[in-house]
Structures are given as C-alpha cells and as structure tokens.
Design an enzyme around this catalytic site. Structure first.
Site, PDB file in Angstrom:
ATOM      1  N   ASN A 145       0.800  -1.230   0.000  1.00 34.60           N
ATOM      2  CA  ASN A 145       0.000   0.000   0.000  1.00 34.60           C
ATOM      3  C   ASN A 145       0.835   1.282   0.000  1.00 34.60           C
ATOM      4  O   ASN A 145       0.511   2.242  -0.691  1.00 34.60           O
ATOM      5  CB  ASN A 145      -0.992  -0.003   1.178  1.00 34.60           C
ATOM      6  N   GLU A 242       3.413  -4.965  12.404  1.00 42.18           N
ATOM      7  CA  GLU A 242       2.344  -3.960  12.322  1.00 42.18           C
ATOM      8  C   GLU A 242       1.307  -4.553  11.398  1.00 42.18           C
ATOM      9  O   GLU A 242       1.527  -4.680  10.196  1.00 42.18           O
ATOM     10  CB  GLU A 242       2.908  -2.633  11.807  1.00 42.18           C
ATOM     11  N   CYS A 276      -3.170   1.312   6.589  1.00 44.61           N
ATOM     12  CA  CYS A 276      -3.533   0.615   7.825  1.00 44.61           C
ATOM     13  C   CYS A 276      -4.138   1.548   8.853  1.00 44.61           C
ATOM     14  O   CYS A 276      -4.864   1.113   9.749  1.00 44.61           O
ATOM     15  CB  CYS A 276      -2.297  -0.079   8.399  1.00 44.61           C
ATOM     16  N   GLU A 445       7.843   0.375  16.596  1.00 45.01           N
ATOM     17  CA  GLU A 445       8.970   0.939  15.872  1.00 45.01           C
ATOM     18  C   GLU A 445       8.799   2.453  15.860  1.00 45.01           C
ATOM     19  O   GLU A 445       7.711   2.986  16.094  1.00 45.01           O
ATOM     20  CB  GLU A 445       9.062   0.351  14.467  1.00 45.01           C
TER      21      GLU A 445
END
Length: 469
Positions: A145, A242, A276, A445
C-alpha cells in the site's frame, strides 16, 4: 525485467511473473521470482557482510544513511514514476508524502542513532553499563500500500543499528525497491548490506524460515503475521509486526464540524482506504449525527476514486459492499464501481462509500476491509463512545474530534489503540512509537523503539575494588 539485488549485484534467477497497472489493468513489467536457491544466496550474502557492517562505528553507519538519503533525492523522479506505476497513487501524494518520507526516514534515524546516549549506572563500588549489538540478518517484509515509505521506515533503523537485511517487497509493488537497489549500488554501499529479492508470499515464507535469518519485521495482514509467527516460533526469532486495523473515529458534538468532516473524509478515503491507519468505523454524537452523515456522504462523492492494488483486492472490497447491503445497511454514498469512459474502466476502481444502519456486531463492522469505506453510527455519551471504539479485536489507531481539551485527554487515554489523533489524522513524528495493540501487532517501531528492536542489549557489571589504606 526486474532482477534481484544480491551481494551488490543484479541477479536474474528464477521464473518470472507479471505486474499489473492498477489504473488500466495492463501488464507493465516482468519480475524474477525468488526460489529457494535465490533466497539462500541472499541470506548468505547478508551474513557475509554482517560482521564488517556491525563493526563500523555508529557514526559511520549514520553517514551511510545520509548518503542513501542523498541518493534518493537524486533519483526522486524515478522513484515517483516507479511508485505510481505499481500503485496507481496520485502524483501529488507520491511527490509530497511517499518519497519525501523515505528521505526523512534515513536522515531521522541517522541522527537518532548517532545522538543516542549510552546507559550507565553507578552504585557504591559498582559500575553497570549497557552495550547494544545488532541482531544480525533481518528479513524485511514490505506491503503493497505504501511500499517505498514502509520499506525505508524499516531499513533505516535496521541498517544504522548494524544489521544487514534481505528485503522482500510485495509482488504487486516491486518497482521502487528495484530503483532503491540501484541507489545502493550507486552510493557504493558495501556489498551484501542490502539485498532485495522479489516474489510472492511463498518467497517470503522461504526467507523468514531460513536459519540464517535472525529477526523478522513485517507490515501486512494479521493472517500473514500469524503465519510468520508460527514459522519462526521454533527458533524464537525476534519479530516486529504492524498488522491489520478496524480503526475508529469519535466525533463529539462540541467539535468543529467542518474540520471533523474533512478530517474524517481524508482518514477514510486517502489512498483508496488502503492505509492501515484509515478509519472504517465512525461514531458520531447523536445531536450532530444526521448533519455529519449528510456532509460526509457529499464529501465522498467529491473524492476522486483511487484504484485498488489488484483485481483480487477490488473484488474483496466489492464483496463487502454487497455484504453491507445483505446485512441491511443504508448506503449513503457510493457502493459500486465508477464509470470513466476510458481505459480506467479496465482498472481496479471502486467508489468511495459511506454506509449506516448496521449492528455493531455485523461482519461488516468487525472485519478489516481495507478500502475507501466506512460505517457511521450514533452514540449518546462519552463512555458509550469509548466502549464502541474499544469493542474491536484490533487496536491500531483512533481519531477524536472535539473542542473540549479535558475530554480530548480523557478519551485518548482510554482508547485501546497504539496511536490516537485528536483533531487531526496521519500526523507523525518519527521519534515517537508506532504500532498497535491486540490483533494489530506486536512491538513498536519509531525513534529509539526501532533501535531497541533492531539491537539487543548486554549489561556489563564491574566491581570496583577499593585501594588498600
């Protein structure tokens, strides 16, 4: 033809597969697919380079990060072209967000690493201090993405912490990674420090299960993250995930309605909803619910449709549009496929969509869709809003729209999400932790949290003998 990049050289091995333009559906390039031999060659190249790279002072590695940032700047237009060809993203987004963030990632982590102080603790007659050493070879699995942004988000801290890497981009978006391989070669980066292989999920599986890989960082679906976790469990490899999201937006009656509508629209429809951090569940306080819905639906109809990454993903999103109707939703805007009257009609477009009227426990409201769509529902109290937002199995991001400062702090601290934005969305400081709760991921992160993941500490304790009197 795109080839792998291993040990500082192009490697044209393995069968090939096509990459399609999401805007028109046409095949735009052929790419070599990594088989077991290619994966093994890449991991061995990374291992051979690991000791010398780790031995460099952090200041020298930071210098390499700055050189790579300069290389990205020099190939800026090539990266823009590659990213647009693979993703169909608007050129303004690519030029102002995706590629600039890649530059910023390398520069930011260079400074964070170079300026980070060491830990030391003193007691009577005792000195304890901590040194950090790299993990070794890190597998970097990148989604489709925001491919360049997310690749560099992982590469920069992994490299500056002293690791070597093997990168596996999505099969849909190999172009910008291939340009970055050329940048590494042009900068003179030592051979084997960065290796890039292409392929489907099967190639990624070969990579993460390879015994020469010491850690895995992955951004993508929760299902794939679970599979990776099972694969690496027997070797107890460090992982940073993630994963998916079903993000909630809370709109209170004391908000600035125009800003809340515009901000929510951006958080739903940006990049075709294929981020996301996008909002899929919107909860609006009842006194402003009808007006908000009308304004958001009107705004949805003004958004230029963006292509889904593939025909398969387009069909998935459309299946959720059909599911919403079957579950009894009221479609306030969109819900179908746009007609352009040109070659885009062969592309992978869907309409920006707003629906309402579904149960909180409907499949549509529980499952991640990853498209330009949201469900809007009313709430009455602050406590109810928080409960609704927290009812998901996911916990990546939330937004809060309110004009009440006390409420902003109260609600933000009660939301089960790794990131909470108040009266804004997608505003990032690279020094802050990034990641999710529940099914949205493991670990964080960003800033020193990235350096902590990509290295491991050793505590050294020395007893200091007192001199004889």
């Amino acid at each position: 033809m795109l080839t792998h990049f291993i040990g500082g050289e192009p490697v044209g091995a393995g069968k090939t597969f096509p990459v399609h333009d999401p805007v028109t559906g046409a095949v735009i390039r052929q790419v070599h697919e990594a088989d077991p031999e290619v994966v093994d060659r890449a991991v061995r190249a990374a291992r051979e380079a690991a000791r010398d790279w780790a031995a460099l002072p952090v200041g020298e590695r930071a210098g390499w990060m700055r050189r790579l940032a300069e290389g990205i700047e020099s190939r800026f237009d090539d990266l823009v072209d590659a990213e647009i060809a693979d993703t169909g993203q608007p050129i303004d987004q690519t030029r102002t967000l995706d590629i600039p963030r890649g530059i910023a990632n390398f520069r930011a982590f260079a400074e964070i690493a170079a300026q980070r102080p060491d830990d030391a603790f003193h007691l009577s007659g005792v000195l304890s201090y901590t040194v950090r050493r790299p993990l070794g070879v890190v597998a970097v699995i990148v989604p489709w993405n925001l491919p360049f942004l997310l690749m560099t988000w992982k590469l920069a801290p992994a490299l500056v912490a002293g690791n070597t890497v093997v990168v596996k981009p999505s099969e849909h978006t190999p172009g910008s990674a291939a340009v970055f391989a050329e940048i590494c070669a042009e900068a003179g980066l030592p051979a084997g420090v960065v290796n890039i292989i292409f392929g489907y999920g099967s190639s990624g599986h070969l990579l993460v299960e390879h015994p020469g890989v010491d850690a895995v960082t992955f951004t993508g679906s929760t299902r794939t993250g679970t599979a990776i976790m099972n694969t690496v469990a027997d070797r107890v490899k460090p992982i940073s995930f993630e994963l998916g999201g079903k993000n909630a937006g809370l709109v209170f009656e004391d908000c600035r309605l125009d800003r809340a509508v515009e901000g929510t629209a951006k958080s739903v429809f940006t990049n075709g909803g294929q981020v996301c951090l996008c909002t899929e569940r919107v909860y609006v306080q009842r006194p402003i619910f009808e007006e908000f819905c009308a304004r958001l639906a009107a705004r949805a109809q003004e958004f230029e449709p963006q292509p889904m990454i593939s025909m398969e993903h387009r069909e998935k999103v459309l299946s959720y549009y059909a599911l919403a109707r079957s579950e009894g939703a009221k479609v306030l805007a969109g819900g179908g496929v746009p007609a352009f009257g040109d070659n885009r009609d062969c592309g992978y477009f869907v309409e920006p969509t707003v629906v309402a009227g579904l149960s909180e426990w409907s499949r549509f409201n529980r499952e991640e869709i990853f498209g330009p769509v949201c469900h809007v529902a009313p709430f009455d109290s602050e406590a109810e809003a928080v409960d609704l937002a927290n009812s998901s199995e996911y916990g990546l991001a939330s937004t809060v729209w309110t004009g009440n400062l006390d409420r902003a702090h109260r609600v933000a601290q009660r939301l089960e999400a790794g990131l909470v934005w108040v009266n804004t969305w997608y505003l990032r400081d690279l020094r802050t932790p990034f990641g999710g709760m529940k099914l949205s991921g493991i670990g964080r992160e960003g800033g020193v949290q990235s350096l902590d993941f990509y290295s491991q500490p050793t505590t050294i304790t020395i007893r200091l003998e007192q001199p004889d009197a």
